[in-house]
Design a protein around this motif. Structure first.
Motif, PDB file in Angstrom:
ATOM      1  N   SER A  34     -52.871  49.796  30.593  1.00 54.90           N
ATOM      2  CA  SER A  34     -51.584  49.332  31.113  1.00 54.90           C
ATOM      3  C   SER A  34     -51.719  47.924  31.657  1.00 54.90           C
ATOM      4  O   SER A  34     -52.758  47.548  32.190  1.00 54.90           O
ATOM      5  CB  SER A  34     -51.119  50.242  32.252  1.00 54.90           C
ATOM      6  OG  SER A  34     -50.986  51.545  31.778  1.00 54.90           O
ATOM      7  N   GLY A  39     -47.058  47.269  34.181  1.00 56.31           N
ATOM      8  CA  GLY A  39     -47.333  48.684  33.922  1.00 56.31           C
ATOM      9  C   GLY A  39     -47.109  49.110  32.483  1.00 56.31           C
ATOM     10  O   GLY A  39     -47.347  50.262  32.125  1.00 56.31           O
ATOM     11  N   GLN A  40     -46.660  48.179  31.632  1.00 49.06           N
ATOM     12  CA  GLN A  40     -46.407  48.519  30.214  1.00 49.06           C
ATOM     13  C   GLN A  40     -47.702  48.725  29.447  1.00 49.06           C
ATOM     14  O   GLN A  40     -48.734  48.166  29.817  1.00 49.06           O
ATOM     15  CB  GLN A  40     -45.691  47.330  29.580  1.00 49.06           C
ATOM     16  CG  GLN A  40     -44.255  47.584  29.265  1.00 49.06           C
ATOM     17  CD  GLN A  40     -43.794  46.561  28.242  1.00 49.06           C
ATOM     18  OE1 GLN A  40     -43.824  46.818  27.059  1.00 49.06           O
ATOM     19  NE2 GLN A  40     -43.371  45.415  28.713  1.00 49.06           N
ATOM     20  N   ASP A  41     -47.621  49.471  28.362  1.00 45.33           N
ATOM     21  CA  ASP A  41     -48.761  49.605  27.463  1.00 45.33           C
ATOM     22  C   ASP A  41     -49.105  48.222  26.903  1.00 45.33           C
ATOM     23  O   ASP A  41     -48.266  47.581  26.274  1.00 45.33           O
ATOM     24  CB  ASP A  41     -48.380  50.572  26.328  1.00 45.33           C
ATOM     25  CG  ASP A  41     -49.419  50.619  25.230  1.00 45.33           C
ATOM     26  OD1 ASP A  41     -50.502  50.045  25.424  1.00 45.33           O
ATOM     27  OD2 ASP A  41     -49.142  51.254  24.198  1.00 45.33           O
TER      28      ASP A  41
END
Ligand SMILES: [Zn+2]
Ligand SMILES: [Zn+2]
Length: 275
Positions: A34, A39-41
């Motif tokens: 992340s 917090g995104q992939d």
């Protein structure tokens, strides 16, 4: 009977490497890394080239883009300036810092102290933000590969008084210095100490900051005599703290001092207009 693993055929060694690579690829599918900022992939929007380059900075491409400068910046005072012209601000900044000229040799800046970078720097002042500071420090080196050519002998953080550090539970400049030193393979040193707990720089006017900053720091020991030093901090506003540290390092006979910050504000310019 003990099998001899020392003389494995090359094809088996190659096979092991391939299998390991496949496992890494699979782990990114089942346990995606992340982005430490949003917090995104990470791999969702990362280019194939970036993946293949083995980029291990845990920041997605959107955040990388948002925290990094696009416009040119003076490598002496660190403020934005039109490209291909000499900087009209260096001399004014030096005067504001109470010096004849800017003392550090060169400054490296990741981006402007605004939007996502500002939020990230503020988050980095808490223990939970240490990973973010480390990622931004890595990005700073990636965006300024010239740092690797400076032949540095040491990386020094802007110190923080023990009381403030105890209150916060972390010191972003320390985290940054450790990370940069480890990436560059040079020692991390704390040869500058904060002697007294003075008023916070942000509570003072731009004119008051140089004297307040210089009063509280001192260089210790002679380990940096003749050395090439990089002093780092998370944010520079007027540059007074960095200038005071640079002066301390030169007083203990450092050969040359460079500076690196994650974020630089344009406050030095703005405050001059206001006062
Ligand atoms: Zn992100
Ligand atoms: Zn300049």
């Amino acid at each position: 009977m003990v099998r001899n693993y020392r003389r494995l055929p090359i094809s088996w060694v190659g096979c092991k490497g391939w299998a390991r690579q496949q496992l890494i690829e699979l782990s990114t599918i089942f346990f995606p890394a992340s982005c430490v900022a949003c917090g995104q992939d990470i791999f969702k929007d990362q280019s194939q080239e970036s993946r293949q380059a083995g980029n291990d900075i845990p920041l997605c491409e959107t955040c990388r883009f948002e925290v990094t400068d696009l416009s040119p910046r003076c490598d002496c005072c660190g403020l934005p300036r039109p490209s291909d012209t000499s900087c009209p601000l260096c001399q004014k900044i030096a005067q504001q810092l109470g010096e004849e000229k800017i003392l550090w040799q060169q400054i490296f800046v990741l981006g402007s102290y605004q939007d996502l970078l500002r939020e990230s720097v503020l988050a980095g002042k808490r223990p939970a933000g240490e990973g973010l500071v480390e990622a931004l420090s890595d990005l700073l080196i990636e965006r300024h590969p010239a740092i690797r050519d400076l032949k540095l002998d040491a990386v020094v953080p802007v110190p923080m008084h023990w009381h403030k550090r105890w209150e916060r539970g972390t010191n972003a400049a320390n985290t940054m210095a450790r990370k940069i030193a480890s990436r560059l393979g040079v020692p991390y040193r704390c040869d500058i100490k904060q002697r007294i707990f003075t008023r916070p720089q942000k509570s003072l006017s731009a004119k008051m900051r140089p004297a307040n900053a210089f009063a509280k720091f001192s260089g210790v020991g002679s380990q940096l005599t003749g050395k090439r030093v990089l002093v780092v901090d998370d944010v520079a506003t007027t540059g007074a703290t960095l200038s005071a540290i640079t002066r301390c390092l030169l007083e203990i006979n450092a050969r040359v001092v460079y500076a690196a910050v994650l974020a630089r504000t344009d406050e030095a310019m703005e405050s001059e207009g206001n006062h």
